[in-house]
Structure formats: structure tokens, C-alpha cells
Design an enzyme around this catalytic site. Structure first.
Site, PDB file in Angstrom:
ATOM      1  N   GLU A 109       0.843  -1.245   0.018  1.00  0.00           N
ATOM      2  CA  GLU A 109      -0.086   0.200  -0.073  1.00  0.00           C
ATOM      3  C   GLU A 109       0.832   1.191   0.181  1.00  0.00           C
ATOM      4  OE1 GLU A 109      -2.805  -0.298   2.960  1.00  0.00           O
ATOM      5  OE2 GLU A 109      -3.828  -1.900   2.140  1.00  0.00           O
TER       6      GLU A 109
ATOM      7  N   GLU B 283      -4.184  -9.066   0.435  1.00  0.00           N
ATOM      8  CA  GLU B 283      -4.696  -8.868   1.755  1.00  0.00           C
ATOM      9  C   GLU B 283      -6.256  -8.775   1.840  1.00  0.00           C
ATOM     10  OE1 GLU B 283      -2.138  -5.694   3.836  1.00  0.00           O
ATOM     11  OE2 GLU B 283      -3.968  -5.168   4.989  1.00  0.00           O
TER      12      GLU B 283
END
Ligand code: GAL
Length: 815
Positions: A417, A493
Site C-alpha cells: 500500500e 490482503e
């Protein structure tokens, strides 16, 4: 002629001195450290507390989580005192070291900004706390005398999004070799061909040799040994000036035993380096023979068989042990996860320890080895962004050199991220990092976790990657598949469902970012974050979309820090995301995953507990997590009806708000009785197989008054190595052995014999009780006490006492 011993390697574990004061003279050999604390490494200086909201208080807006204004994040990094400076010193002798020999020091990780001094001189610096690094210390070493090693570490405030740990939390190795030798991480082993009856093993081995030596004098003899130490292949190689000081050998193993998750078969390549007739070095490379393939539209294949990732993300901390690495603790994690049917771990968001990868190799767990949470653009103002430009390549290279021979690792991850997802040129940074992986290891695909599909599906950022790893937003998978040329989507994720073990909230409703006065989340597994979802929202994608490669759930086990959604609500300081809690006790969710992931074993789990004094007559739903298709529920003998998993639920017909609200997807995977009313007594479930035959049953009962303490150890036979651990589950039960789910009293511990009390945890993310003290309050009736062995074998007894109930005692054996 064989020289006595060509290579010696030892750990610096005992005899360290440690301080939190930053005296610049601490590096000097003559410095008086008598008043410093004596510690054993691996050591995490911060895990002993005390907790405080002021430890690394971060006044920030987490923009990723949708926060617009800065708020006081008190427990974000665990509320433990890891920020600041720490010094370590040790005196050591290396009798094997003499003039003409070589010595290296290898740190498996040091948190962080390690400055290493030997005998008063600075040897080197390594900023990233999670990585392994090594230095040549030959010219700093003393022959036959004491060597004084000093290490200064410093952790910056606002440098992390979770508890990083502190100190020399991983092992420190000293390696002494001959002048000619194989360097640290000096081999690269691949299995380029696996046919039905043989495997080709390619081994490249680096040679370091003194100036003036003759290349032609060197040869490398490698034997491959099977798990019984039988030699199954040999090869002898010479080196020429065309080989860049690297031996290359091809060996052939007939009828190989392939490494996989069920049968993690390991071989060893034992290489002997000769100069003329003298043995200069002996180096062992442990490996597995296995193939991996990523095939568009089909998925991931291990030895030609499709494997869907049933993975979990794990942080590196070991709950009450902190970041200090311990192999027994890592093994326990894998025992639990394997039982759940989990086949893969993502080492979020950093480099794993060698011990973790060793146990994954040995126990058959696939690994996505990750590197960074941050590149050049800051997520935390003092995070890795400060050093990225100078260190990223070195850090990637060390990760890959350290672990490229380990069969469990099937993927590298270059990040998580990162804001570069949506900043100009971000795709070029991704390309730069992925190229390093390809250069250093052409055998494994590269991924990263991306949480901004709006950006990455349209700006080439996801297109660059071998594997597009999407964090959350599974409803975007079809768009990702349509736009990306890889023709596969990985759930790098997923979920971020939040729950607390043994805590249930009414009414039972699907909620986002719900908060309660007790700082817990509902154990009915119906709560998630603003960006995340419930387990079934992922199950259904990976089951129904052929291009989905599987998922890595956030997280397998709770960790210190990130108490989302209780960002600012001190004393919350550890996560609620775990399928297993911080005390390594399974939450209800464990059985939901188990029912879906581990179809070979029977799962039949009832929730909630049945002690609801005050709720008599009120709606108290009952959920059953089971691998069976249907079941009937009875309360005090009265049937509450039969429920069957609803296989007519599809991604499409369950995606609207109303379906989400009425838990439609859940009906495909859980059995739910939403209208049952509480009355004390017995809840019984009878499970039916697909032919409607009753095949299993389970019962829970309302517990009576707390009566005694029950102790159950995960292992009763331990190794007398000073490191082994037993995890003892501590419960307060009624006179018939039913768990008292409200019990929260303090339990005190005493350990006698060949072990000591190491730490405990109760899984309450808002508990400020210190882990290492031999006492702790129960949380939802349970806690875990961890006992460690000494180096002397014998019996170990753990005694537990609490006010008003009969105590418990358990005996363990250490050999
Ligand atoms: C993700 C992130 C994780 C953790 C998680 C919590 O965005 O990658 O590190 O913060 O959210 O839901």
C-alpha cells in the site's frame, strides 16, 4: 590432508550488557558497563513495558483509513517504550580466529539503525531494522584475545504503523573461515528441471580467495544428501577465469521426493571447497525440490498441482514475547494455522526471520516474503522513506540472498500500500524493485499489496507486476481482471474483520467501524473496517472466480499496535483483526476459516457461549461453523429448526446493500439461527452430511459457579535447550469442567524445576497488564501462560492460583 575445522559459526546469545542511556563512549573497549543490565539475545527491550499512551503518541491523520484531521493515536505502535536509543555490548573470544583467517558478523535483524563497533572501531551501519546484514570483521578482530562488540540502536518516533520491537531481537552470528571460503549466503540453488523420475539441481557457489592464489588450484565437491543423510548425487567442479569466481554445478537426483505443503521433504547440498588437497571450507545449503508456476487464467501451481492460497498475513511480533525471535513460538503458530487449513503466510510488511522461514520449510507452509511498507513517499514521517534512495536496493538484495534457496518462499513482495500507487512515476519504482528480484532470483514471481484499485488499474502500476496483489475491495476483482494483462488476481490482503475472543454484541448486525465502551468487537464475526469486509466476501470470490489465486487474510494472529477501530481510545493498543488472539488462543472465527479451508477435518463449533444472565427470553442468535452442509439446533432439547448452507448464493445475487445487511453471503458458509432466545441450559447441534444422515453432534452448557483452574499445555515434552516453550492454556471452569466465560479474576503463577515463567497474555487488546510478570487476569475466562526451559533437563511444574477457586498444577518434562 583435512584441516581440523574449516569453518566455525557461533551465536552471541549470553553475556550481553544492555542500557537505554546513550553515552557516546559506549563503543570503547575499556568502557565500564558493569552497571548495565545483563541480557540474553534475542532481546526486545520494549516488551517489558511499562505501557503508556505517551510512548510514541502519534498526532496524525491516517489518510489511508479515510481520516481527514489529525487525531491522537495513542496505541498505534503498541504503547510500549521502543522509541529511543539502546546500546548492547559483549566480550567474546573466537579461538578459531588467527592470522590469515577471515571473520564475518551476521545480524539476522537489529531494530534499528544499527551502528556496529568492534574493538573500538566502527564496522558498519544498517538502518532497516527488519533486514539481515553482515560485515567482514577480519581486520577488526583480535587473535586469541577478548573482542569487544558494541552496537548502538536507535528507533525514531513516528517511524512505524505497528509495534516494531526494539533491540537485538534476532540472532547475531560470528563466522570464522579460512582465507579462501564461501561467503555469507554464498550459494544459489535452483531446481530447473523436474521430470517424472529425476530432478536437475543447479548450484552456483561463490568463491572468495586471497590475492595471489591460483584459480586452478580450487575445486568444489558437492554431495546432495536426502533426509536420511544418504548421498544421492555428487559433483566435483573446477573454476576458470571465465566463471567470475563462481562454481556452477549440475547434479541429478533420481526419483526425487518433492517438497510440498503435505510432505515438506528437504535435501541438503553439502559443498566442500578444496585448494589443492587442503579442505578450505564446508558449506551446507538446505533446499527442497519443487516447481512453481503462475499460469494466466488458471492460477498458482506447485509441482504441477493447482494451489489456492488459503493464506494469512502475519506481523513479526510474537505477542507477549514481543519481537524477540523464538523458534518454538514460530512453530506453534504454524501448528495452529495448519490445523485451520491455512497453507500460506505473508510476512507483512517486512523481511522474515531465518527461524520463521526454517519452520515454514520444515512444516510445509508457503510464504510470500515481503520487504517494505513504505518506499520514497512517507506513510510515517520517520519511516523507511528517509533511507529508501540509499538503501532499497541493498535491502532487497539481502532479503533475496538470504532466502532464495528456501523452498517455502514462493513469491517476493516489494511493498504494501505504498502511496506511489497514485503518485507520478510510482510504476517506475515498482519496476525498479521488481527488476532487482528478477535479477537476484529469476525463479519466483513478484507481487505487492495494492489498495487503490481506482489508481493502479489505470496507471500501469498494477500492470507492471508479475502478480497483481489487491488489498481489500474484492468487488473490484472483476475490473482488475478485465483491465490487467496478467489474467489473474491475488487477494494479497483480505477481510480485516474485527472481533474479540468470547465477547458478543447484541443485536447481531453487520457493522462497519463499530465501537463499544469495553473497547472490544463482536465475536459473532459481523464487524469490519470502513475499507474491509467479512470473511465470506472473500471466500465467495476465490471460490467462484477462476482467475482468483486465493487470499491472505488480515491477520492470522493478533499483533501489538493498530487497535483499529479504537485508534484514539487508550488503553487499546493491540489489534482486533486476528483469527487467533494475542494469547494465541483461537477466536470463533478460527472455526469459520477451518470449516471452509480444512475440509478433511471435522469442524463443529457453536457460538456464543451460553452464560447470559439477564438475557433470559431475549433474542440471542446462535451460529454454527461447520464443514457439514446442514445441522439442527436444540436448546434444552427443543428443536430450533434445521439450517442448510445456501449454495444458491452467488457473488452477483448477494452484493446489494440489503443482502449485505441480511447476511446473505454468510448463509452460504455459516449456519445461523437468528431468532433463538436465551434460556440457561444446553445448546446442542446435530450435523448432517449431504445425504441427510446425522453424523456428528456438539453441546455447550451454561456454566455454574467458578470452581477450579484447568491447565492444558500444547506440549508436555520439551527440549532442555534454554529456549523451548510450552503454551499452557489457563481456564476457570465450573465443577463439571464448563468454561466460565465471564471469569476475569487474577491468576498467579509459580514455576519450579527445569524451567521458568516466560510470559503470559489474555488476548484483551486493552489490557495494560505486563506480559512478563507471573500473574494475569483472565479474559473471557481464559489466558495463556508460557513456560520456558532451562538448559538442564528435568521436570517443570507450573502452578496457578486464583482467589475463590481451586488452583491448578501441571507437570512438564524437559529433556
Ligand atoms: C491495510 C494495511 C495493513 C493494516 C490493515 C488493517 O491497509 O496493509 O498493514 O493496516 O490495513 O486493516
Amino acid at each position: 590432508m583435512l584441516s581440523a575445522q574449516s569453518r566455525t559459526e557461533f551465536l552471541l546469545e549470553k553475556g550481553w550488557k544492555f542500557t537505554r542511556t546513550d553515552n557516546p563512549e559506549s563503543y570503547s573497549p575499556g568502557f565500564n558497563d558493569a552497571k548495565w543490565q545483563s541480557v540474553v539475545v534475542p532481546h526486545d527491550w520494549a516488551i517489558y513495558g511499562p505501557f503508556s499512551s505517551q510512548n510514541d503518541m502519534q498526532k496524525v491523520a491516517i489518510s489511508q483509513d479515510g481520516q481527514k484531521a489529525a487525531m491522537e493515536h495513542a496505541g498505534r505502535t503498541g504503547g510500549l517504550p521502543f522509541v529511543g536509543v539502546g546500546w548492547y555490548r559483549i566480550h567474546f573470544k573466537a579461538p578459531q580466529f588467527a592470522k590469515g583467517k577471515k571473520a564475518s558478523i551476521l545480524f539476522d535483524g537489529a531494530m534499528s539503525h544499527a551502528r556496529v563497533y568492534l574493538n573500538g572501531k566502527e564496522v558498519g551501519f544498517w538502518p532497516y531494522g527488519y533486514n539481515s546484514f553482515h560485515f567482514d570483521i577480519t581486520s577488526y578482530m583480535k587473535e586469541g584475545e577478548d573482542n569487544v562488540l558494541a552496537v548502538r540502536l536507535e528507533n525514531l518516533p513516528e517511524s512505524s504503523r505497528w509495534y516494531p520491537g526494539a533491540g537485538l531481537y534476532r540472532n547475531v552470528h560470528v563466522i570464522v573461515t579460512e582465507d579462501a571460503h564461501i561467503p555469507v549466503w554464498g550459494t544459489q540453488l535452483t531446481t530447473p528441471e523436474i521430470a517424472s523420475d529425476f530432478a536437475k539441481v543447479n548450484l552456483k557457489t561463490k568463491l572468495v580467495r586471497p590475492a595471489g592464489s591460483k584459480l586452478d588450484d580450487f575445486r568444489l565437491v558437492t554431495e546432495i544428501k536426502d533426509a536420511n543423510n544418504k548421498v544421492v548425487a555428487t559433483n566435483e567442479a573446477k573454476i576458470t577465469k571465465y566463471d567470475g569466481d563462481t562454481f556452477e554445478q549440475n547434479l541429478f537426483v533420481d526419483q526425487p521426493n518433492l517438497w510440498d505443503t503435505e510432505n515438506p521433504y528437504l535435501y541438503k547440498a553439502v559443498s566442500k571447497l578444496y585448494e589443492g588437497s587442503s579442505l578450505k571450507d564446508e558449506y551446507t545449503t538446505t533446499f527442497g525440490i519443487r516447481s512453481i508456476q503462475v499460469i494466466p487464467d488458471k492460477g498458482f501451481f506447485l509441482n504441477g498441482k493447482k494451489v489456492i492460497f488459503k493464506g494469512v498475513c502475519l506481523h513479526h511480533d510474537l505477542g507477549p514475547l514481543g519481537a524477540a525471535v523464538n523458534e518454538a513460538a514460530l512453530r506453534r503458530q504454524i501448528v495452529l494455522l495448519k490445523d485451520m487449513g491455512c497453507n500460506a503466510i505473508r510476512t507483512s510488511h517486512n523481511m522474515p526471520s531465518p527461524e520463521q522461514i526454517k519452520v515454514c520449510d520444515e512444516m510445509g507452509m508457503l510464504v510470500m516474503a515481503e520487504s517494505f511498507d513504505e518506499w520514497k513517499v512517507a506513510k510515517c514521517q520517520n519511516g523507511y522513506n528517509l533511507v529508501f534512495n540509499d538503501w532499497a536496493e541493498k535491502d532487497m538484495v539481502n532479503l533475496i540472498h538470504n532466502f532464495r534457496n528456501n523452498p517455502s518462499i514462493v513469491m517476493w513482495s516489494i511493498g504494501n500500500e505504498v502511496p506511489e500507487q497514485y503518485t507520478k512515476g510510482g510504476n517506475k519504482v515498482a519496476r525498479f524493485l521488481q527488476d532487482i528480484c528478477h535479477r537476484e532470483d529469476p525463479t519466483r514471481p513478484v507481487t505487492q499489496g495494492m489498495d487503490n484499485p481506482g489508481a493502479v488499474l489505470n496507471n500501469n502500476f498494477a500492470a507492471v507486476m508479475d502478480i497483481a496483489g489487491m488489498n481489500y475491495r474484492p468487488f473490484k476483482y472483476p475490473e482488475a481482471y478485465e483491465k490487467l494483462q496478467q489474467q489473474l488476481v491475488l487477494g494479497s490482503e483480505t477481510a480485516s474483520t474485527v472481533s474479540s475472543r468470547g465477547v458478543y454484541k447484541f443485536p447481531v448486525e453487520r457493522k462497519s467501524m463499530a465501537k463499544y465502551d469495553d473497547h472490544q468487537s463482536s465475536g459473532y464475526d459481523v464487524e469490519h473496517c470502513g475499507w474491509s469486509n467479512l470473511p465470506e466476501d472473500d471466500f465467495i470470490q476465490h471460490e467462484d472466480l477462476p482467475y482468483c489465486m486465493g487470499e491472505f487474510v488480515w491477520t492470522g494472529i493478533d499483533y501489538l499496535g493498530e487497535p483499529t477501530p479504537y485508534y484514539t481510545d487508550w488503553p487499546s493498543h493491540s489489534s482486533l483483526f486476528g483469527i487467533i488472539d494475542l494469547a494465541s488462543l483461537p477466536k470463533d472465527r478460527f472455526y469459520l476459516y477451518r470449516s471452509h479451508w480444512n475440509k478433511e477435518k471435522e469442524t463443529l463449533h457453536i457460538l456464543p457461549h451460553w452464560n447470559w444472565k439477564g438475557r433470559e427470553g431475549q433474542v440471542t442468535p446462535v451460529f454454527v461453523y461447520t464443514n457439514y452442509p446442514s445441522a439442527e439446533l436444540f436448546i434444552n432439547g427443543k428443536s430450533q429448526g434445521k439450517r442448510t448452507k445456501d449454495l444458491s448464493v452467488t457473488i452477483e445475487n448477494s452484493k446489494d446493500d440489503a443482502s449485505m445487511k441480511e447476511l446473505k453471503r454468510q448463509k452460504r458458509y455459516r449456519l445461523m439461527w437468528m431468532d433463538t432466545k436465551y434460556e440457561p441450559g444446553t445448546v446442542k447441534v446435530v450435523a448432517y452430511d449431504k445425504d441427510g444422515k446425522a453424523v456428528a453432534e456438539k453441546e455447550i452448557r451454561t456454566a455454574g459457579a467458578p470452581h477450579h483452574i484447568e491447565l492444558v499445555a500444547d506440549r508436555t515434552s520439551l527440549a532442555a535447550n534454554g529456549k523451548d516453550l510450552a503454551y499452557v492454556t489457563v481456564k476457570i471452569v465450573d465443577k463439571d469442567g464448563n468454561l466460565c466465560p465471564d471469569a476475569d479474576r487474577l491468576v498467579k503463577f509459580k514455576v519450579n524445576g527445569a524451567g521458568f515463567y516466560r510470559a503470559g497474555a489474555n488476548g484483551d487488546p486493552a489490557s495494560l497488564e505486563l506480559f512478563h510478570l507471573p500473574q494475569m487476569s483472565l479474559f473471557s475466562g481464559m489466558l495463556t501462560a508460557i513456560v520456558q526451559t532451562t538448559e538442564k533437563g528435568g521436570k517443570i511444574t507450573l502452578e496457578a492460583t486464583a482467589k475463590g477457586v481451586k488452583g491448578g498444577k501441571i507437570t512438564l518434562e524437559s529433556k
